[in-house]
Each structure stands twice: as structure tokens, then as C-alpha cells.
Enzyme design. Structure first.
Site, PDB file in Angstrom:
ATOM      1  N   TYR A 184      69.485 -30.160  26.541  1.00  0.00           N
ATOM      2  CA  TYR A 184      69.828 -30.748  25.244  1.00  0.00           C
ATOM      3  C   TYR A 184      68.860 -30.237  24.184  1.00  0.00           C
ATOM      4  O   TYR A 184      67.727 -29.840  24.481  1.00  0.00           O
ATOM      5  CB  TYR A 184      69.807 -32.274  25.303  1.00  0.00           C
ATOM      6  CG  TYR A 184      68.434 -32.891  25.507  1.00  0.00           C
ATOM      7  CD1 TYR A 184      67.627 -33.228  24.413  1.00  0.00           C
ATOM      8  CD2 TYR A 184      67.941 -33.153  26.787  1.00  0.00           C
ATOM      9  CE1 TYR A 184      66.375 -33.801  24.595  1.00  0.00           C
ATOM     10  CE2 TYR A 184      66.701 -33.731  26.977  1.00  0.00           C
ATOM     11  CZ  TYR A 184      65.913 -34.046  25.881  1.00  0.00           C
ATOM     12  OH  TYR A 184      64.673 -34.616  26.057  1.00  0.00           O
ATOM     13  N   CYS A 185      69.321 -30.231  22.937  1.00  0.00           N
ATOM     14  CA  CYS A 185      68.502 -29.837  21.794  1.00  0.00           C
ATOM     15  C   CYS A 185      69.103 -30.503  20.557  1.00  0.00           C
ATOM     16  O   CYS A 185      70.008 -31.321  20.675  1.00  0.00           O
ATOM     17  CB  CYS A 185      68.424 -28.318  21.652  1.00  0.00           C
ATOM     18  SG  CYS A 185      70.039 -27.517  21.554  1.00  0.00           S
ATOM     19  N   THR A 186      68.618 -30.151  19.378  1.00  0.00           N
ATOM     20  CA  THR A 186      68.997 -30.889  18.173  1.00  0.00           C
ATOM     21  C   THR A 186      70.499 -30.868  17.914  1.00  0.00           C
ATOM     22  O   THR A 186      71.155 -31.906  17.865  1.00  0.00           O
ATOM     23  CB  THR A 186      68.250 -30.334  16.952  1.00  0.00           C
ATOM     24  OG1 THR A 186      66.851 -30.351  17.211  1.00  0.00           O
ATOM     25  CG2 THR A 186      68.553 -31.173  15.708  1.00  0.00           C
ATOM     26  N   ILE A 213      71.812 -33.491  20.317  1.00  0.00           N
ATOM     27  CA  ILE A 213      71.362 -34.867  20.099  1.00  0.00           C
ATOM     28  C   ILE A 213      72.083 -35.480  18.907  1.00  0.00           C
ATOM     29  O   ILE A 213      72.381 -36.686  18.895  1.00  0.00           O
ATOM     30  CB  ILE A 213      69.838 -34.899  19.870  1.00  0.00           C
ATOM     31  CG1 ILE A 213      69.100 -34.298  21.065  1.00  0.00           C
ATOM     32  CG2 ILE A 213      69.350 -36.323  19.630  1.00  0.00           C
ATOM     33  CD1 ILE A 213      67.660 -33.908  20.764  1.00  0.00           C
TER      34      ILE A 213
END
Length: 280
Positions: A184-186, A213
Site C-alpha cells: 500500500y502507498c498514498t 490509502i
């Protein structure tokens, strides 16, 4: 009073003439009075821009008028042009800098060999079904995770995205190769590449949180598996998904709870968590 918004999106697709796309994006963003950052490469586009809501909508419509960008997943958030110092539109070897442009393969469908995209609800289904066999793997710089992360996530000790290749090659995470790994990342762009790098290194079951996210927060707020604040690369510095967000960060000076970063007085290239009492 005019309403302003920030949009975030990326598209992985082959671009034969990145410089022509850069010039077009520069003109389109300037014509609508937007500020922000737009990166273009032979692999696609990655953009975060803000402005008056009508102008942002015109920019999005204009961008989607290009056939390769029609399906761009645009994420909206509160903010505006004043959250960015200027408009920057550049051509780079990569739209997210892993230093692995020679490894990345992209076709009209996106990144070749990446992880399986999972919508937020599908992530919950996977966790419900597999329990501790599911590992969340943070695809951001380590300092971002200090103020927010998925519960129990593995947070690699990386200062920049370029550090991920060496980190993966170090063998520190080989014990996860038989786990269900959810990257996961921004907004999702870093995990598109990270998940492909992990799969090419023998991680057998790799997923990526579709929309990042940001999309997860829109769906579940603070009622799910996410905890804390989301670091963002503009003057807002961090955002929360609800008034119920917990504060995970601790002031580097006194240890008080905080989600606010300030430039390190001893190294202006580094950010440190600083509470209001210690600021200044």
C-alpha cells in the site's frame, strides 16, 4: 467564496513522446490556473494539482480527452493551489523514482507483472479469510509511516523510494515470500512498481491496495484497518479521514503526540515530528 480542490491521479501506459505530453499538460494546467506537480515518462503520467474546483474539473476533462488517459482514476481531496508553491511539469525516466526503469515493463493495460489489485472491501475479505497469513507492506518512505499505517504493517527502513530495490535485495523480507503480501502507498502509484519488483524477486502472492490509502480512507475512514494520519507531499503535510483519527506520531523533542512535521534544524533535507509546544 470559491471552492478549491486537489486531485491526485496516475496512469501507467506507453507514451511515445513524453515531451509532447509535458508541453500539453503544462499548457492545460496553466490555462486553468493550477499549481502542483506533474511527472511524465515513457511509462505514463503521475500528477497532483490543485485549484478552483471548476478549473480542476476542466483540467481533468481535458486530461481524460487523451485516449490513453481516459480511464484515469482521479482522487479528490480538500485543498487548493495555495497548497503548492508553483506548477512543475517535468519529464523524468520514471513517474515514481525507484531507480528501476530498466526493470519496469508497461503496456496499454498498465504495469506488466504487478500485484493483484484489491479494492478496500476486498482487502477486508482477504484478511477475514486468511487472518495472520496476510501481511501489509508499506510502500512509502519510513517517515511517512510514523504518523499513519495499517495495523501491524511491515514498514521498511527506507528514506527514499530509491532505497526499496536494495532493501528487497537484502533478503530481510524473504520470510514473507510465502505470505499474502498487500502493498500500500498514498494513491497507489508506488505500489504498482513495488509489487512488480517483489514478484520478480520471488514473492509468490502479492497484492496492491487499489487507489491506495486515499481510496481506503474514502471507503472506511477510521473504522477499518488504517490507523492515524496520512502524510501528503504539499503544504497540508497531513490529512485525516475523520475526527476520530488517532495520533500515532511522537514529537522528536519531548515525545508528545503530534502529526506535524517541521524541517530538522540540523538538516533541512529531513523532516522531524514536532509538537506545537516545541515548534520554534
Amino acid at each position: 467564496m470559491a471552492v478549491s480542490k486537489i486531485v491526485l491521479f496516475y496512469v501507467f501506459t506507453p507514451l511515445a513522446d513524453p515531451e509532447a505530453i509535458r508541453l500539453w499538460q503544462q499548457t492545460l494546467a496553466e490555462a486553468n490556473g493550477l499549481r502542483g506537480r506533474i511527472l511524465v515518462s515513457e511509462h505514463g503520467i503521475n500528477a497532483t494539482v490543485g485549484g478552483e474546483i471548476g478549473a480542476v474539473k476542466r483540467y481533468v476533462r481535458g486530461t481524460r480527452s487523451y485516449p490513453a488517459f481516459t480511464g484515469a482514476d482521479v482522487k479528490w481531496s480538500d485543498g487548493g493551489r495555495d497548497d503548492f508553491p508553483r506548477l512543475s511539469v517535468k519529464v523524468r525516466p520514471e513517474i515514481v523514482t525507484f531507480g528501476a526503469s530498466d526493470e519496469l515493463k508497461v503496456d496499454e493495460s498498465g504495469v506488466v507483472g504487478g500485484g493483484v489489485p484489491l479494492a478496500p472491501a476486498q482487502v477486508h475479505e482477504l484478511v477475514d479469510e486468511r487472518g495472520d497469513d496476510v501481511v501489509f507492506f508499506d510502500g512509502r518512505n519510513a517517515f511517512e509511516a510514523e504518523i499513519g499505517r495499517f495495523r501491524g504493517a511491515v514498514v521498511p527502513d527506507v528514506r527514499t523510494t530509491r532505497d526499496f530495490v536494495d532493501e528487497l535485495d537484502s533478503g530481510r523480507y524473504d520470510h514473507l515470500k510465502d505470505k499474502a503480501v498487500v502493498t500500500y502507498c498514498t494513491g497507489g502509484v508506488r505500489c504498482e512498481v513495488l509489487s512488480a519488483l517483489m514478484r520478480s524477486r520471488g514473492f509468490g502472492e502479492v497484492y496492491q491496495l487499489d487507489g491506495g490509502i486515499v481510496r481506503y480512507g474514502e471507503t472506511f475512514g477510521d473504522r477499518g484497518l488504517w490507523e492515524g494520519s496520512l502524510y501528503v507531499f504539499d503544504r497540508r503535510m497531513h490529512v485525516e479521514f475523520s475526527p476520530d483519527a488517532v495520533t500515532l506520531g511522537a514529537c522528536a523533542h519531548c515525545g508528545a503526540p503530534t502529526s506535524t512535521y517541521r524541517n530538522d534544524p540540523d538538516d533541512d533535507r529531513r523532516l522531524v515530528l514536532t509538537c506545537a509546544s516545541c515548534d520554534g
